[in-house]
Design a protein around this motif. Structure first.
Motif, PDB file in Angstrom:
ATOM      1  N   LEU A  10      29.776  47.615  44.951  1.00  0.00           N
ATOM      2  CA  LEU A  10      29.499  46.949  43.820  1.00  0.00           C
ATOM      3  C   LEU A  10      30.738  46.649  42.931  1.00  0.00           C
ATOM      4  O   LEU A  10      30.823  45.732  42.250  1.00  0.00           O
ATOM      5  N   TRP A  11      31.683  47.749  43.080  1.00  0.00           N
ATOM      6  CA  TRP A  11      32.728  47.605  42.247  1.00  0.00           C
ATOM      7  C   TRP A  11      33.630  46.229  42.483  1.00  0.00           C
ATOM      8  O   TRP A  11      34.222  45.352  41.903  1.00  0.00           O
ATOM      9  N   GLY A  12      33.615  46.119  44.118  1.00  0.00           N
ATOM     10  CA  GLY A  12      34.115  44.723  44.531  1.00  0.00           C
ATOM     11  C   GLY A  12      33.459  43.423  44.078  1.00  0.00           C
ATOM     12  O   GLY A  12      34.265  42.523  43.720  1.00  0.00           O
ATOM     13  N   PHE A  13      32.167  43.568  43.946  1.00  0.00           N
ATOM     14  CA  PHE A  13      31.594  42.338  43.444  1.00  0.00           C
ATOM     15  C   PHE A  13      31.903  42.196  41.894  1.00  0.00           C
ATOM     16  O   PHE A  13      31.968  40.972  41.664  1.00  0.00           O
ATOM     17  N   LEU A  14      32.117  43.027  41.310  1.00  0.00           N
ATOM     18  CA  LEU A  14      32.551  43.168  39.701  1.00  0.00           C
ATOM     19  C   LEU A  14      33.657  42.353  39.545  1.00  0.00           C
ATOM     20  O   LEU A  14      33.865  41.465  38.749  1.00  0.00           O
ATOM     21  N   PHE A  15      34.758  42.617  40.522  1.00  0.00           N
ATOM     22  CA  PHE A  15      36.115  42.100  40.472  1.00  0.00           C
ATOM     23  C   PHE A  15      36.371  40.865  41.330  1.00  0.00           C
ATOM     24  O   PHE A  15      37.580  40.470  41.360  1.00  0.00           O
ATOM     25  N   GLN A  16      35.495  40.421  42.040  1.00  0.00           N
ATOM     26  CA  GLN A  16      35.903  39.552  42.771  1.00  0.00           C
ATOM     27  C   GLN A  16      36.108  38.129  41.904  1.00  0.00           C
ATOM     28  O   GLN A  16      35.675  38.033  40.745  1.00  0.00           O
ATOM     29  N   HIS A  17      36.343  36.932  42.503  1.00  0.00           N
ATOM     30  CA  HIS A  17      36.703  35.701  41.870  1.00  0.00           C
ATOM     31  C   HIS A  17      35.387  35.130  41.364  1.00  0.00           C
ATOM     32  O   HIS A  17      34.287  34.980  41.828  1.00  0.00           O
ATOM     33  N   ASP A  18      35.495  34.846  39.890  1.00  0.00           N
ATOM     34  CA  ASP A  18      34.427  34.486  39.381  1.00  0.00           C
ATOM     35  C   ASP A  18      33.087  35.507  38.944  1.00  0.00           C
ATOM     36  O   ASP A  18      32.033  35.137  38.948  1.00  0.00           O
ATOM     37  N   GLY A  19      33.513  36.703  39.097  1.00  0.00           N
ATOM     38  CA  GLY A  19      32.777  38.016  38.858  1.00  0.00           C
ATOM     39  C   GLY A  19      32.692  38.256  37.465  1.00  0.00           C
ATOM     40  O   GLY A  19      33.098  37.511  36.542  1.00  0.00           O
ATOM     41  N   LEU A  20      32.020  39.317  37.306  1.00  0.00           N
ATOM     42  CA  LEU A  20      31.799  39.989  35.866  1.00  0.00           C
ATOM     43  C   LEU A  20      33.168  40.236  35.202  1.00  0.00           C
ATOM     44  O   LEU A  20      33.272  39.539  33.955  1.00  0.00           O
ATOM     45  N   ALA A  21      34.003  40.621  35.891  1.00  0.00           N
ATOM     46  CA  ALA A  21      35.392  40.744  35.144  1.00  0.00           C
ATOM     47  C   ALA A  21      36.024  39.526  34.743  1.00  0.00           C
ATOM     48  O   ALA A  21      36.633  39.232  33.664  1.00  0.00           O
ATOM     49  N   ASP A  22      35.883  38.571  35.585  1.00  0.00           N
ATOM     50  CA  ASP A  22      36.411  37.296  35.213  1.00  0.00           C
ATOM     51  C   ASP A  22      35.750  36.585  34.176  1.00  0.00           C
ATOM     52  O   ASP A  22      36.302  36.051  33.029  1.00  0.00           O
ATOM     53  N   SER A  23      34.347  36.753  33.945  1.00  0.00           N
ATOM     54  CA  SER A  23      33.535  36.487  32.919  1.00  0.00           C
ATOM     55  C   SER A  23      34.254  36.867  31.786  1.00  0.00           C
ATOM     56  O   SER A  23      34.280  36.176  30.505  1.00  0.00           O
ATOM     57  N   LEU A  24      34.186  38.214  31.701  1.00  0.00           N
ATOM     58  CA  LEU A  24      34.642  39.008  30.574  1.00  0.00           C
ATOM     59  C   LEU A  24      35.996  38.567  29.964  1.00  0.00           C
ATOM     60  O   LEU A  24      36.395  38.512  28.671  1.00  0.00           O
ATOM     61  N   ALA A  25      36.900  38.480  30.889  1.00  0.00           N
ATOM     62  CA  ALA A  25      38.079  37.891  30.599  1.00  0.00           C
ATOM     63  C   ALA A  25      38.041  36.599  29.855  1.00  0.00           C
ATOM     64  O   ALA A  25      38.861  36.365  29.008  1.00  0.00           O
ATOM     65  N   SER A  26      37.145  35.443  30.480  1.00  0.00           N
ATOM     66  CA  SER A  26      37.182  34.262  29.964  1.00  0.00           C
ATOM     67  C   SER A  26      36.820  34.462  28.480  1.00  0.00           C
ATOM     68  O   SER A  26      37.149  33.434  27.535  1.00  0.00           O
ATOM     69  N   MET A  27      35.558  35.352  28.431  1.00  0.00           N
ATOM     70  CA  MET A  27      35.055  35.494  26.881  1.00  0.00           C
ATOM     71  C   MET A  27      36.291  35.826  25.909  1.00  0.00           C
ATOM     72  O   MET A  27      36.083  35.679  24.622  1.00  0.00           O
ATOM     73  N   LEU A  28      36.929  36.774  26.264  1.00  0.00           N
ATOM     74  CA  LEU A  28      38.096  37.307  25.621  1.00  0.00           C
ATOM     75  C   LEU A  28      39.226  36.207  25.333  1.00  0.00           C
ATOM     76  O   LEU A  28      40.300  36.613  24.521  1.00  0.00           O
ATOM     77  N   GLY A  29      39.237  35.136  25.832  1.00  0.00           N
ATOM     78  CA  GLY A  29      40.118  34.195  25.426  1.00  0.00           C
ATOM     79  C   GLY A  29      41.093  33.921  26.581  1.00  0.00           C
ATOM     80  O   GLY A  29      42.181  33.145  26.532  1.00  0.00           O
ATOM     81  N   MET A  30      41.153  34.467  27.753  1.00  0.00           N
ATOM     82  CA  MET A  30      42.006  34.353  28.901  1.00  0.00           C
ATOM     83  C   MET A  30      41.724  33.185  29.507  1.00  0.00           C
ATOM     84  O   MET A  30      40.528  32.922  30.105  1.00  0.00           O
ATOM     85  N   SER A  31      42.718  32.189  29.405  1.00  0.00           N
ATOM     86  CA  SER A  31      42.487  31.017  30.403  1.00  0.00           C
ATOM     87  C   SER A  31      42.473  31.073  31.859  1.00  0.00           C
ATOM     88  O   SER A  31      41.983  30.439  32.505  1.00  0.00           O
ATOM     89  N   GLN A  32      43.535  32.138  32.118  1.00  0.00           N
ATOM     90  CA  GLN A  32      43.742  32.310  33.713  1.00  0.00           C
ATOM     91  C   GLN A  32      43.430  33.945  33.944  1.00  0.00           C
ATOM     92  O   GLN A  32      44.482  34.698  33.626  1.00  0.00           O
ATOM     93  N   PRO A  33      42.088  34.484  34.264  1.00  0.00           N
ATOM     94  CA  PRO A  33      42.066  35.840  34.617  1.00  0.00           C
ATOM     95  C   PRO A  33      43.159  36.228  35.479  1.00  0.00           C
ATOM     96  O   PRO A  33      43.327  35.533  36.248  1.00  0.00           O
ATOM     97  N   PRO A  34      43.509  37.550  35.301  1.00  0.00           N
ATOM     98  CA  PRO A  34      44.342  38.109  36.649  1.00  0.00           C
ATOM     99  C   PRO A  34      43.742  37.936  37.880  1.00  0.00           C
ATOM    100  O   PRO A  34      42.489  38.214  37.886  1.00  0.00           O
ATOM    101  N   ASN A  35      44.230  38.221  39.120  1.00  0.00           N
ATOM    102  CA  ASN A  35      43.763  38.103  40.399  1.00  0.00           C
ATOM    103  C   ASN A  35      43.527  39.862  40.425  1.00  0.00           C
ATOM    104  O   ASN A  35      44.429  40.439  40.945  1.00  0.00           O
TER     105      ASN A  35
END
Length: 323
Positions: free
Chosen positions: A148-173
């Motif tokens: 589950l943790w891997g799915f959350l942090f994969q590309h275009d996962g929940l972590a990337d979505s939250l980073a985009s909502m916070l204004g990050m144009s390029q979420p970290p890898n």
């Protein structure tokens, strides 16, 4: 009053105060005699289990760490060469450093969050339901949590979505080598916080509410209540939690292996801890197993746990607070 009592009153009093476990002539009572006869028959099975399944394998592991063995054939005694090789191996040094990061870094953040949650949950409505939610990761298999943790942090996962909502144009890898171990440590905090929060809250529930009412009358805020009332009264429980965390942190294996490893492949050595290193030495997918080196790594882990537990018990030793 009898002549004996007049002649020697202390003797009479001593006879009256004689313990119930002694007979009339100072011999053990039948009850105490039966207890003594049952002592070894009841204790011996536990001692045998401990010797066969704990002490015996530990001694064999230490002996194996002094030998070179590939799992088949005769052992060759090499003394401390396996330990010397460990500390000259950069992979082991990196694994040992990662283990210390897990013990102190993840542990410190876990307890900081747990203490913060105790301040919030103590006065929160529906705190029992909140505790159940926080404890939920501990009833789910670690393998499922790692996936589950891997799915959350994969590309275009929940972590990337939250980073985009916070204004990050390029979420970290997140799963890149430069961030992978940090993501693992955050995941360990997530999986561990609920367990220790539950234990600490069980201790907080035993504190008399009158103490907090006195704090309210004195105008104390939540942090002052925690510092002057909650923490001193749960200090012994916090010490036990620190010991439990130290033991479990050194043994972290499944989460790292399942999260950072691929199918049939070991994780990158940059995220190894000593448990992964020990497994890699003993059950390497390629090459000859090095059981002597793996045993030496296990002995180092055991020594690390022993030293840290003794230090924690000494540092956190305080007089018991009665309430």
């Amino acid at each position: 009053m009898s002549t004996t009592e007049l002649a020697d009153p202390p003797v009479a009093r001593r006879r009256e105060a004689a313990p119930a476990t002694e007979g009339p002539r100072g011999k053990p009572s039948p009850l105490l005699a039966r207890r003594r006869r049952l002592f070894w028959p009841l204790l011996l099975p536990a001692v045998l289990v401990y010797l066969v399944f704990f002490a015996g394998p530990s001694l064999f592991t230490f002996w194996l760490s002094l030998n070179k063995w590939a799992g088949a054939g005769p052992m060759s005694f090499v003394g401390l060469d396996n330990y010397q090789r460990l500390f000259e191996d950069p992979t082991f040094r990196q694994s040992f450093a990662n283990t210390l990061w897990i013990i102190f870094g993840v542990g410190g953040l876990t307890f900081a969050v747990s203490f913060g949650l105790t301040m919030v949950l103590r006065e929160m409505r529906g705190r029992k339901a909140a505790r159940s939610i926080l404890f939920f990761p501990n009833i789910v298999p670690t393998l499922a949590l790692a996936i589950l943790w891997g799915f959350l942090f994969q590309h275009d996962g929940l972590a990337d979505s939250l980073a985009s909502m916070l204004g990050m144009s390029q979420p970290p890898n997140w799963l890149g080598q430069e961030n992978l171990f940090r993501v693992i440590m955050i995941g360990l905090v997530w999986t561990s916080t609920g367990f220790y929060t539950t234990i600490l809250m069980a201790a907080v529930d035993q504190i008399p509410p009158e103490l907090y009412e006195d704090c309210d009358l004195a105008g104390a805020n939540a942090f002052q209540k925690f510092r002057h009332v909650t923490l001193p009264l749960i200090w012994e429980v916090a010490g036990v939690c620190a010991v439990l965390w130290t033991i479990s942190a050194v043994k972290v294996f499944e989460f790292i292996y399942a999260f950072a490893g691929a199918a049939g492949q070991m994780p990158d050595t940059g995220v190894w801890n000593t448990a992964i290193y020990t497994y890699g030495e003993a059950f390497a997918s390629g090459g000859v197993p090095r059981y002597g080196s793996a045993a030496a790594s296990a002995v180092v882990m055991l020594a690390l746990v022993g030293v840290l537990v003794v230090l924690i018990r000494r540092i956190m030793r305080r007089d018991t607070v009665q309430f």
